[in-house]
Design a protein around this motif. Structure first.
Motif, short mmCIF file in Angstrom:
data_model
loop_
_atom_site.label_atom_id
_atom_site.label_comp_id
_atom_site.label_asym_id
_atom_site.label_seq_id
_atom_site.Cartn_x
_atom_site.Cartn_y
_atom_site.Cartn_z
N SER A 105 -55.82 -1.20 -7.75
CA SER A 105 -55.13 -1.01 -6.38
C SER A 105 -54.41 -1.85 -5.70
CB SER A 105 -56.06 -0.27 -5.25
OG SER A 105 -57.13 1.41 -5.78
N LEU A 106 -54.89 -3.49 -5.83
CA LEU A 106 -54.66 -4.94 -5.84
C LEU A 106 -53.04 -4.74 -5.86
CD1 LEU A 106 -57.69 -7.00 -6.03
CD2 LEU A 106 -55.83 -6.86 -3.58
N GLU A 128 -55.86 3.46 0.25
CA GLU A 128 -55.56 4.63 -0.59
C GLU A 128 -55.80 4.73 -2.07
OE1 GLU A 128 -51.71 5.52 -2.51
OE2 GLU A 128 -51.38 5.57 -0.05
N GLY A 129 -55.70 4.08 -2.80
CA GLY A 129 -56.39 3.63 -3.80
C GLY A 129 -57.47 3.58 -4.03
N LEU A 130 -58.99 3.16 -2.99
CA LEU A 130 -60.32 3.38 -3.10
C LEU A 130 -60.52 4.47 -2.61
CD1 LEU A 130 -62.93 1.79 -2.90
CD2 LEU A 130 -62.57 1.48 -0.77
N MET A 138 -53.57 3.50 -11.21
CA MET A 138 -52.82 2.25 -10.69
C MET A 138 -51.16 2.28 -11.05
SD MET A 138 -53.10 -1.45 -12.15
CE MET A 138 -52.25 -1.57 -13.86
N ALA A 139 -51.14 3.17 -12.11
CA ALA A 139 -49.79 3.13 -12.60
C ALA A 139 -48.82 4.65 -11.41
CB ALA A 139 -49.16 4.17 -13.69
N VAL A 140 -49.67 5.35 -10.78
CA VAL A 140 -49.15 6.13 -9.68
C VAL A 140 -48.13 6.06 -8.47
CG1 VAL A 140 -49.77 8.19 -8.77
CG2 VAL A 140 -50.60 8.56 -10.94
N VAL A 175 -50.17 -3.65 5.55
CA VAL A 175 -49.92 -2.76 4.78
C VAL A 175 -50.58 -3.00 3.19
CG1 VAL A 175 -47.53 -2.45 3.05
CG2 VAL A 175 -47.22 -2.91 5.26
N LEU A 176 -50.86 -4.52 3.45
CA LEU A 176 -51.78 -4.34 2.37
C LEU A 176 -53.28 -3.77 1.85
CD1 LEU A 176 -52.82 -5.58 -0.58
CD2 LEU A 176 -54.16 -7.68 1.05
#
Length: 421
Positions: free
Chosen positions: A402-403, A343-345, A309-311, A336-337
């Protein structure tokens, strides 16, 4: 913009930031491997501990704690238990329901390893794991006085071979007292590795245990009195007491009846313990340690996902123009959301798969070593139901992590993106 297009855009964007995301992916992979590995180690240790003694229906000793009896008599751990009289042991062996019995006598040690007085029935009837029997890798079982059979770890750590001369000492492995230097033993057999306490023990006959103590009294040698080894056979070497007795029944359905009969028998007070039940009680006592291990591995996974999340959050400012260009060519805010969520998943999924691959590699490389040295069997097959549940939990947590960056990207306006501060 369809889902496939969004996935391609997410992959291309991640590739442009592959170094930072690569470290994050590696941390997630290590966290997933640790989370699954701790669970496999926990399950393997429990199975290995529980299977250190299989095929034995009852462990009988003098009245006391069942847990202490099993720990000391089988695992050579903890404080010594009261002794069982030899007369009671013979009575139990002659019981109509008993198929076999093996005496266990403890109280001596050799260079940090427990010495077990028993008979040759130990090598025939003792089983571990899934009904595996003991095997003599070198030599043979003892068949006369002052002969010893040693476990695999004793041979490995002390560098012993067949015909090695060894001297036993009175006391426990942690606190050895005076040595029986006048009555040395000869190693006639070395057992194959089992990954159980069998590997860490020296085995001699019950008669040999009596022979080395024939000129002792009260745990110490009698001053001015010594019986040479060649003369000990002139004495009665029948044991007076033993530590415990392993019992196998003709029919396993008789185990509860015999246990109750022995526990309630008049005369000498006895404790008859079922190994499986006692081990379950022991693991319940150790449950807090299991939960602590699981909590630590879950915390490591949470920290890794927080790093993800930080990255993503840290890269949002640098990606404002990228996101604004997407909006300018027709991408809607929810797309975009979705892009950030994909990407996070994706990174989390790749980390889980890499972690699973690392764990399988570690099991393949070190599984046999753990089994032979510590008796911990690690499953090298596909993940079980609980492991899949943990992987799904990591994926869900990665999606949730990622939310926040996805929501921030959703709120970034087209004007804000085209007019950087």
């Amino acid at each position: 913009m369809n889902l496939l297009t969004l996935a391609r855009l997410a992959l291309a964007s991640a590739w442009n930031r592959r170094y930072a995301l690569g470290l994050t992916l590696l941390s997630i992979a290590l966290a997933a491997a640790l989370l699954l590995g701790v669970e496999r180690l926990r399950a393997g240790a429990r199975a290995g501990f529980s299977s250190a003694l299989s095929g034995t229906d009852l462990v009988v000793g003098a009245r006391g704690s069942s847990v202490q009896l099993l720990l000391y008599g089988v695992f050579r751990l903890g404080e010594a238990t009261p002794n069982l009289s030899w007369a009671s042991a013979q009575r139990i062996a002659a019981h109509p329901a008993v198929a076999w019995s093996v005496p266990i006598s403890l109280g001596d040690a050799h260079r940090g390893f427990a010495v077990v007085g028993t008979n040759t029935g130990y090598f025939r009837h003792y089983q571990y794991g899934d009904g595996l029997s003991l095997a003599v890798a070198q030599g043979r079982a003892f068949d006369s006085l002052f002969e010893a059979v040693i476990g695999a770890e004793v041979a490995r750590k002390l560098g012993y071979t067949l015909d090695q001369r060894i001297v036993l000492a009175h006391g426990s492995p942690e606190f050895e007292l005076a040595e029986h230097a006048d009555k040395p033993f000869r190693v006639v057999g070395i057992l194959a590795p089992t990954g159980t306490p069998v590997d860490r023990s020296v085995y001699v006959s019950l008669e040999s245990m009596e022979a080395i103590h024939i000129d002792w009294q009260g745990g110490m040698p009698v001053p001015g009195f010594s019986v040479p080894p060649e003369l000990v056979q002139k004495f009665d070497l029948s044991p007076k007491t033993i530590t415990a007795q392993l019992v196998g029944l003709k029919r396993r359905s008789d185990v509860f009846a015999l246990q109750r009969e022995l526990n309630e028998a008049p005369g000498e007070a006895l404790t008859a313990a079922m190994p499986g039940v006692v081990l379950d009680q022991l693991w319940q006592m150790l449950a807090i340690g299991e939960r602590a291990l699981q909590a630590v591995s879950a915390l490591v996974a949470a920290v890794s996902l927080a790093g993800l999340m930080a990255v993503i959050l840290a890269g949002l400012d640098a990606r404002r123009r990228e996101l604004a260009i997407l909006r300018s060519v027709g991408a809607r805010p929810r797309e975009v959301l979705a892009l950030l969520l994909i990407e996070g998943l994706g990174i989390t999924l790749a980390g889980c798969l890499l972690g699973l691959a690392l764990l399988q590699l570690a099991v393949w490389l070190g599984g046999a070593w753990l089994q032979s040295r510590f008796g911990i069997g690690l499953a090298g097959s596909l993940p079980g139901e609980q492991e899949w549940a943990r992987l799904c939990a990591i994926l869900l947590t990665g999606l949730l992590a990622s939310l926040l960056p996805a929501w921030r990207a959703y709120r970034i306006s087209l004007a804000d993106g085209l007019s950087p501060r």
